[in-house]
Motif scaffolding. Structure first.
Motif, PDB file in Angstrom:
ATOM      1  N   ALA A   6       3.291 -17.298  52.908  1.00 31.82           N
ATOM      2  CA  ALA A   6       2.764 -17.224  51.543  1.00 31.82           C
ATOM      3  C   ALA A   6       1.363 -16.636  51.501  1.00 31.82           C
ATOM      4  O   ALA A   6       0.879 -16.265  50.424  1.00 31.82           O
ATOM      5  N   TYR A  25       5.006 -13.913  50.807  1.00 31.16           N
ATOM      6  CA  TYR A  25       6.305 -13.679  51.450  1.00 31.16           C
ATOM      7  C   TYR A  25       6.723 -12.202  51.434  1.00 31.16           C
ATOM      8  O   TYR A  25       7.874 -11.862  51.175  1.00 31.16           O
ATOM      9  N   TYR A  42       7.389 -11.566  47.440  1.00 31.13           N
ATOM     10  CA  TYR A  42       8.726 -11.431  48.034  1.00 31.13           C
ATOM     11  C   TYR A  42       9.197  -9.979  48.176  1.00 31.13           C
ATOM     12  O   TYR A  42      10.310  -9.736  48.632  1.00 31.13           O
ATOM     13  N   HIS A 181       8.230 -21.243  44.518  1.00 27.36           N
ATOM     14  CA  HIS A 181       8.951 -21.199  45.787  1.00 27.36           C
ATOM     15  C   HIS A 181       9.867 -22.421  45.927  1.00 27.36           C
ATOM     16  O   HIS A 181      11.011 -22.307  46.383  1.00 27.36           O
TER      17      HIS A 181
END
Length: 204
Positions: A6, A25, A42, A181
């Protein structure tokens, strides 16, 4: 296989990252080149992707050997060659052209949330790929792509919508890519098992 973080992107061996920022991420594949770009949470690119002057939305999936925001040359001038703007490479007393680099950097590509850019695809500068869209392998995208549209070809053209009528709008409203998350983890089994409409019915 790396466990993503993270707090810092996982940058594989041989990747080059310059003037770029990363959310949580994120991952940059082996041999990839990332310049003046933003990876939101992400987002990742696979090996040997070349990404310049681009914003990647959350959960953007960028396959290997893609080219996003390829930089251009001064084709209206007497020469195309980069001695015009990388002049210091050729003469000790010549400076590079900052105006050219500023104009090039400003021509940003935007890749939306939860998108998939297939192997070897090219996304031209100043093109926006809408949320949830899919770009087929080898496509050359020269125009904006609507959200949740699948495009393919050279130049890329729409093939079909990813979802039936009404589902895309509901998915946009749900905006699961903004979940925490922990919330994503709680819904993991449903992400895996449920078709889009059933997922919406459970979480709307």
């Amino acid at each position: 296989m790396p466990k993503l973080s993270a707090t810092a992107p996982f940058i594989h061996d041989g990747a080059e990252v310059t003037r770029s920022t990363f959310g949580a991420y994120c991952e940059v594949g082996k041999g990839a080149r990332v310049l003046n770009s933003e990876f939101m949470d992400y987002a990742y690119c696979d090996q040997y992707a070349d990404i310049a002057n681009t914003t990647l939305g959350k959960f953007a999936n960028i396959a290997a050997f893609t080219r996003i925001g390829p930089t251009d040359h001064p084709y209206k001038n007497a020469s195309l060659h980069h001695f015009l703007y990388r002049s210091s490479y050729y003469w000790d007393d010549a400076e590079d052209d900052p105006a050219f680099f500023a104009a090039r950097s400003a021509r940003r590509s935007i890749i939306g949330h939860d998108t998939w850019i297939g192997h070897g695809a090219i996304i031209k500068p100043e093109v926006t790929i809408g949320n949830g869209a899919i770009v087929a392998s080898g496509a050359v995208v020269t125009k904006n792509v609507a959200p949740y549209m699948i495009v393919a070809g050279v130049p890329a053209v729409p093939l079909r919508a990813r979802y039936p009528d009404g589902i895309a709008e509901r998915m946009e409203a749900l905006a699961w890519w903004d979940w925490s998350h922990a919330a994503l983890k709680r819904a993991l089994a449903d992400f895996r098992a449920l078709p889009a409409e059933a997922f919406l019915e459970k979480y709307e």
